[in-house]
Design a protein around this motif. Structure first.
Motif, short mmCIF file in Angstrom:
data_model
loop_
_atom_site.label_atom_id
_atom_site.label_comp_id
_atom_site.label_asym_id
_atom_site.label_seq_id
_atom_site.Cartn_x
_atom_site.Cartn_y
_atom_site.Cartn_z
N LEU A 1 39.14 28.90 43.53
CA LEU A 1 38.25 29.04 42.29
C LEU A 1 38.83 29.95 41.19
N ALA A 2 39.30 31.04 41.79
CA ALA A 2 40.05 31.95 40.70
C ALA A 2 41.22 31.51 39.93
N LEU A 3 41.98 30.34 40.64
CA LEU A 3 43.08 30.00 39.86
C LEU A 3 42.90 29.43 38.58
N PRO A 4 41.73 28.50 38.21
CA PRO A 4 41.85 27.98 37.00
C PRO A 4 41.16 28.98 36.10
N ALA A 5 40.57 30.19 36.65
CA ALA A 5 40.07 31.30 35.71
C ALA A 5 41.23 32.29 35.32
N TRP A 6 42.37 32.34 36.19
CA TRP A 6 43.11 33.33 35.92
C TRP A 6 43.69 33.43 34.60
N PRO A 7 44.00 32.39 33.78
CA PRO A 7 44.91 32.32 32.60
C PRO A 7 43.54 32.96 31.47
N ALA A 8 42.39 32.73 31.72
CA ALA A 8 41.49 33.04 30.79
C ALA A 8 41.22 34.56 30.59
N THR A 9 40.97 35.32 29.65
CA THR A 9 40.96 36.85 29.57
C THR A 9 39.98 36.98 28.48
N VAL A 10 38.72 37.65 28.89
CA VAL A 10 37.71 38.01 28.17
C VAL A 10 38.35 39.07 27.07
N ASP A 11 37.96 38.75 25.68
CA ASP A 11 38.51 39.79 24.81
C ASP A 11 38.36 41.45 24.86
N ASP A 12 37.14 41.69 25.51
CA ASP A 12 37.02 42.98 25.90
C ASP A 12 38.06 43.95 26.80
#
Length: 195
Positions: free
Chosen positions: A25-36
């Motif tokens: 589940l972390a693989l698809p979330a890996w590229p996303a970065t929260v602006d903070d």
């Protein structure tokens, strides 16, 4: 003896399955970065380069709310690690360790129930919020790790006197990671009898 070995192997397999779900589940979330994260990275870079926690050179404005995480990423920067990548890797690793601690906490609380200790790591692995925030590069993973460590330390200290007061150190880390950590740390230290 053989039955105990099989039981251990079965528990380890279940825990590995939870960790696999988390990684998947972390693989698809890996590229996303929260602006903070970029706020933290900017402060960490300046600390690594100048030794001063500042937004821009000469401007002393405290715009971060995660002191310990900023220092940790700055240290990684000083050691030559790419900061964006190191914040993601540390977040993932701390998430895995937190899941392991949740297993140990449940095992101490309900040792008589066979499958019960696997429920907390499974629920964490299946939680979109837990997975995304651990893969985001923010300090949530360190906060969760300190919280789980403090709880686990309290449970261990209740059974035996430890030379190293692990829960007190974990609660101090909690307070230095996020502002609301002070409230959690106060409750933990009160429970421990330190305050």
């Amino acid at each position: 003896m053989l039955g105990a070995a099989r039981e251990l192997a079965r528990r380890q397999w279940r825990l590995a399955l939870c960790l696999g779900i988390f990684a998947l589940l972390a693989l698809p979330a890996w590229p996303a970065t929260v602006d903070d994260v970029y706020i933290t990275l900017t402060y960490a870079r300046h600390w690594a380069e100048t030794g001063v926690l500042e937004w821009t050179t000469g401007e002393r404005v405290e715009g971060y709310s995660n002191f310990l995480w900023t220092l940790l990423i700055g240290l990684a920067w000083k050691l030559g690690a790419e900061p964006w990548y190191s914040s993601k890797v540390l977040g993932f690793v701390f998430g895995v360790v937190t899941m392991g601690l949740s297993y140990r906490i449940a095992k101490r609380l309900r040792p008589e129930l066979d499958a019960a200790p696997l429920l907390p790591p499974f629920l964490l692995a299946a939680s979109t919020q837990f997975v995304v925030w651990n893969a985001s590069g923010l300090e949530n993973s360190l906060f969760n790790l300190f919280l789980a460590s403090g709880i686990y330390g309290l449970l261990r200290e209740g059974e035996q006197a430890l030379i190293f007061p692990w829960s007190a150190v974990a609660f101090l880390g909690l307070a230095l990671t996020r502002p609301e950590g002070i409230a959690y740390a106060s409750v933990g230290l009160l429970t421990r009898g330190c305050l």
